[in-house]
Design a protein around this motif. Structure first.
Motif, PDB file in Angstrom:
ATOM      1  N   VAL A  11       0.856  -1.186   0.000  1.00  0.00           N
ATOM      2  CA  VAL A  11       0.000   0.000   0.000  1.00  0.00           C
ATOM      3  C   VAL A  11       0.894   1.239   0.000  1.00  0.00           C
ATOM      4  O   VAL A  11       1.823   1.346   0.812  1.00  0.00           O
ATOM      5  CB  VAL A  11      -0.919   0.010   1.239  1.00  0.00           C
ATOM      6  N   VAL A  12       0.595   2.167  -0.901  1.00  0.00           N
ATOM      7  CA  VAL A  12       1.357   3.416  -0.992  1.00  0.00           C
ATOM      8  C   VAL A  12       0.372   4.576  -0.815  1.00  0.00           C
ATOM      9  O   VAL A  12      -0.451   4.840  -1.695  1.00  0.00           O
ATOM     10  CB  VAL A  12       2.074   3.542  -2.357  1.00  0.00           C
ATOM     11  N   PRO A  51       5.981  -7.353  -4.039  1.00  0.00           N
ATOM     12  CA  PRO A  51       4.631  -7.821  -3.697  1.00  0.00           C
ATOM     13  C   PRO A  51       3.926  -8.359  -4.938  1.00  0.00           C
ATOM     14  O   PRO A  51       4.419  -8.232  -6.059  1.00  0.00           O
ATOM     15  CB  PRO A  51       3.960  -6.542  -3.194  1.00  0.00           C
ATOM     16  N   ASP A  52       2.764  -8.945  -4.726  1.00  0.00           N
ATOM     17  CA  ASP A  52       1.959  -9.387  -5.866  1.00  0.00           C
ATOM     18  C   ASP A  52       1.298  -8.206  -6.565  1.00  0.00           C
ATOM     19  O   ASP A  52       1.137  -8.210  -7.786  1.00  0.00           O
ATOM     20  CB  ASP A  52       0.882 -10.377  -5.405  1.00  0.00           C
ATOM     21  N   VAL A  53       0.918  -7.182  -5.777  1.00  0.00           N
ATOM     22  CA  VAL A  53       0.230  -6.007  -6.338  1.00  0.00           C
ATOM     23  C   VAL A  53       0.660  -4.767  -5.551  1.00  0.00           C
ATOM     24  O   VAL A  53       0.900  -4.831  -4.344  1.00  0.00           O
ATOM     25  CB  VAL A  53      -1.314  -6.154  -6.233  1.00  0.00           C
ATOM     26  N   ILE A  54       0.745  -3.633  -6.265  1.00  0.00           N
ATOM     27  CA  ILE A  54       0.954  -2.331  -5.629  1.00  0.00           C
ATOM     28  C   ILE A  54      -0.371  -1.575  -5.672  1.00  0.00           C
ATOM     29  O   ILE A  54      -0.955  -1.396  -6.748  1.00  0.00           O
ATOM     30  CB  ILE A  54       2.041  -1.517  -6.354  1.00  0.00           C
ATOM     31  N   LEU A  55      -0.849  -1.160  -4.500  1.00  0.00           N
ATOM     32  CA  LEU A  55      -2.070  -0.359  -4.398  1.00  0.00           C
ATOM     33  C   LEU A  55      -1.647   1.037  -3.982  1.00  0.00           C
ATOM     34  O   LEU A  55      -1.204   1.249  -2.845  1.00  0.00           O
ATOM     35  CB  LEU A  55      -3.028  -0.970  -3.371  1.00  0.00           C
ATOM     36  N   SER A  56      -1.776   1.994  -4.900  1.00  0.00           N
ATOM     37  CA  SER A  56      -1.204   3.327  -4.644  1.00  0.00           C
ATOM     38  C   SER A  56      -2.237   4.435  -4.790  1.00  0.00           C
ATOM     39  O   SER A  56      -3.088   4.408  -5.699  1.00  0.00           O
ATOM     40  CB  SER A  56      -0.049   3.586  -5.620  1.00  0.00           C
ATOM     41  N   PRO A  61       2.418  13.986  -1.911  1.00  0.00           N
ATOM     42  CA  PRO A  61       3.547  14.933  -2.011  1.00  0.00           C
ATOM     43  C   PRO A  61       4.709  14.278  -2.753  1.00  0.00           C
ATOM     44  O   PRO A  61       4.952  13.077  -2.628  1.00  0.00           O
ATOM     45  CB  PRO A  61       3.914  15.207  -0.546  1.00  0.00           C
ATOM     46  N   GLY A  62       5.434  15.071  -3.512  1.00  0.00           N
ATOM     47  CA  GLY A  62       6.561  14.527  -4.263  1.00  0.00           C
ATOM     48  C   GLY A  62       6.077  13.706  -5.441  1.00  0.00           C
ATOM     49  O   GLY A  62       5.317  14.184  -6.292  1.00  0.00           O
ATOM     50  N   MET A  63       6.489  12.452  -5.499  1.00  0.00           N
ATOM     51  CA  MET A  63       6.101  11.560  -6.597  1.00  0.00           C
ATOM     52  C   MET A  63       4.635  11.145  -6.453  1.00  0.00           C
ATOM     53  O   MET A  63       4.225  10.602  -5.428  1.00  0.00           O
ATOM     54  CB  MET A  63       7.006  10.323  -6.619  1.00  0.00           C
ATOM     55  N   SER A  64       3.838  11.403  -7.477  1.00  0.00           N
ATOM     56  CA  SER A  64       2.422  11.024  -7.456  1.00  0.00           C
ATOM     57  C   SER A  64       2.270   9.560  -7.859  1.00  0.00           C
ATOM     58  O   SER A  64       3.229   8.907  -8.298  1.00  0.00           O
ATOM     59  CB  SER A  64       1.629  11.903  -8.414  1.00  0.00           C
ATOM     60  N   GLY A  65       1.055   9.062  -7.738  1.00  0.00           N
ATOM     61  CA  GLY A  65       0.787   7.690  -8.168  1.00  0.00           C
ATOM     62  C   GLY A  65       1.018   7.494  -9.652  1.00  0.00           C
ATOM     63  O   GLY A  65       1.509   6.448 -10.087  1.00  0.00           O
ATOM     64  N   VAL A  80      -0.071  -2.431 -10.932  1.00  0.00           N
ATOM     65  CA  VAL A  80      -0.378  -1.263 -10.107  1.00  0.00           C
ATOM     66  C   VAL A  80      -1.871  -0.970 -10.183  1.00  0.00           C
ATOM     67  O   VAL A  80      -2.432  -0.818 -11.272  1.00  0.00           O
ATOM     68  CB  VAL A  80       0.432  -0.030 -10.563  1.00  0.00           C
ATOM     69  N   VAL A  81      -2.503  -0.897  -9.013  1.00  0.00           N
ATOM     70  CA  VAL A  81      -3.903  -0.465  -8.905  1.00  0.00           C
ATOM     71  C   VAL A  81      -3.892   0.910  -8.250  1.00  0.00           C
ATOM     72  O   VAL A  81      -3.348   1.078  -7.148  1.00  0.00           O
ATOM     73  CB  VAL A  81      -4.734  -1.459  -8.068  1.00  0.00           C
TER      74      VAL A  81
END
Length: 446
Positions: A11-12, A51-56, A61-65, A80-81
């Protein structure tokens, strides 16, 4: 095939309360979750444990999804979701176009989000599994003898082995001598779901009815037998058309009943293994001539894999011989000889009755000649057929035959001495003694 490992989600999100909420949702589903508050930290996490999936989240701030998505290789890394309270249709379209697996708006519906994550994880696992299978395929020692090539038949063979490796289907491998039937069988085993399980190869021509039960089924309280040694692994039946009819009936019973009765035992022992068989004969003709039981054939040929002869893939000749020349040049520590126009002509006009095995031997002879400062492919081909190479005395002839047979077994079994000794029908100690006596260099053979 279902993967028993729990799904892992990274989770990001810069919002602590939302991060915690997502982690609780993911863990309540029985999965594993980890989190970072900044997208800049994702690269470090991927280097440690992908991970199997990145949920972002999208807006951070800074780097966006979206920036994070652009920085990742979604073709090889986890999907990436993206999730955002500020999402709109253009943003979702851009995200999907740039490689996002899906886009979810806040407030999210938990079941829908979990469904999206599950589907993304399963797709990623299948993609990674196929990549691992492909990597393992090309790393298998000796497998390049049958899989190296750019011709359609070579490509089809690679695809078929990959498709069939993780099935339990009985496979019959057909092909002429030297096309690499045992190598294909080992590839099917090594690329399967349990490559560390036993692979037991039986030369059916060497099986005798008198000794079958003791050798194959074992003796109660003494030996387990070779069929029990193949339990939960692969039983490879080579030269199946040469199997004596009485032995065929006993093999059929084991395959059908999935149990063996050791000699002297009161109760049978359950045994389960995958059966792969091979032949260089026409199985239908063997059935017509009563040399192969039709009911046994029906148990063996659920899938038929045909290995092409070298003459049907001549476009691969240059690639193959170059590969083998480089291989033997490294072994004999010389520069690989370059192919001349005459060499190419000799390659293309030869019929290759010994197939890839013959080509490999020709390449070795060519490199050995190059060590002496001469040689050509044409001369290497001629030397194989010249009768003056036959020794003058019976003792020398026997030694030459043993040297060739033992060398072949060691190459076929990629240096596994126990397997080579078993294929030769001798003990490991006897094999070691013969290697010393005949002056064979095991390392040079591989």
């Amino acid at each position: 095939m279902t993967d028993a490992r729990p799904i892992t989600i990274l989770v990001v999100d810069d919002d602590r309360s939302l991060r915690q909420s997502l982690i609780e949702l993911i863990e309540a589903a029985g999965w594993q979750a980890s989190a970072v508050s900044r997208a800049e930290r994702v690269a470090g996490r991927l280097a440690e444990t992908p991970p199997d999936v990145i949920l972002s989240d999208v807006r951070m701030p800074g780097m966006s999804g979206l920036d994070l998505l652009a920085s990742l290789d979604t073709s090889s890394g986890p999907p990436v979701v993206l999730i955002s309270a500020h999402g709109d249709i253009p943003m979702a379209v851009e995200a999907i176009r740039n490689g996002a697996y899906s886009f979810v708006e806040k407030p999210y519906e938990p079941r829908r989000l979990l469904t999206i994550l599950r589907n993304a994880a399963e797709q990623n696992r299948m993609k990674q599994r196929n990549r691992r299978l492909t990597d393992r395929l090309y790393k298998l020692s000796g497998l390049d003898r049958i899989l190296l090539g750019q011709s359609p038949v070579a490509a089809n063979l690679r695809r078929d082995i990959l498709d069939l490796a993780d099935t339990d289907a009985a496979i019959l491998i057909e092909g002429e001598t030297g096309t690499g039937k045992e190598l294909a069988a080992r590839a099917l085993h090594d690329l399967g779901t349990d490559p560390d399980s036993p692979f037991v190869a039986l030369n059916c021509a060497a099986l005798t009815p008198d000794m079958f039960e003791a050798e194959m089924f074992g003796v109660a309280g003494e030996t387990g037998g070779r069929l029990l040694a193949a339990a939960n692994g692969t039983l490879f039946l080579d030269e199946v058309c040469s199997c004596p009819p009485p032995v065929q009936a006993k093999l059929l019973r084991v395959i059908e009943d999935k149990q063996v009765l050791p000699v002297g035992a009161a109760t049978p022992v359950p045994v389960r293994f995958r059966v792969i068989s091979a032949t260089n004969e026409d199985v239908e003709r063997a059935v017509e001539e009563n040399r192969l039981r039709q009911d046994l054939l029906f148990r063996l040929n659920t899938v038929v894999l045909t290995l092409p002869p070298l003459r049907d893939r001549r476009e691969d000749l240059t690639l193959l011989v170059t590969h083998f020349l480089d291989h033997y040049a490294r072994i004999y520590e010389i520069a690989a000889p370059e192919l001349s126009a005459d060499d190419l002509a000799a390659l293309m006009t030869h019929d290759w009755p010994g197939n890839v095995r013959e080509l490999r031997n020709v390449a070795e002879r060519r490199v050995l000649a190059a060590r002496r400062g001469g040689g050509s492919v044409g001369q290497a081909l001629q030397s194989a057929a010249q009768s003056e190479e036959v020794p003058d005395t019976l003792r020398e002839a026997v030694a030459a035959f043993e040297r060739e047979l033992i060398g072949k077994a060691i190459r076929t079994h990629q240096g596994r001495m126990d397997a080579a000794a078993e294929a030769l029908g001798i003990g490991r100690r006897t094999l070691n003694e013969k290697i010393v006596k005949l002056g064979l260099d095991k390392e040079a053979l591989l």
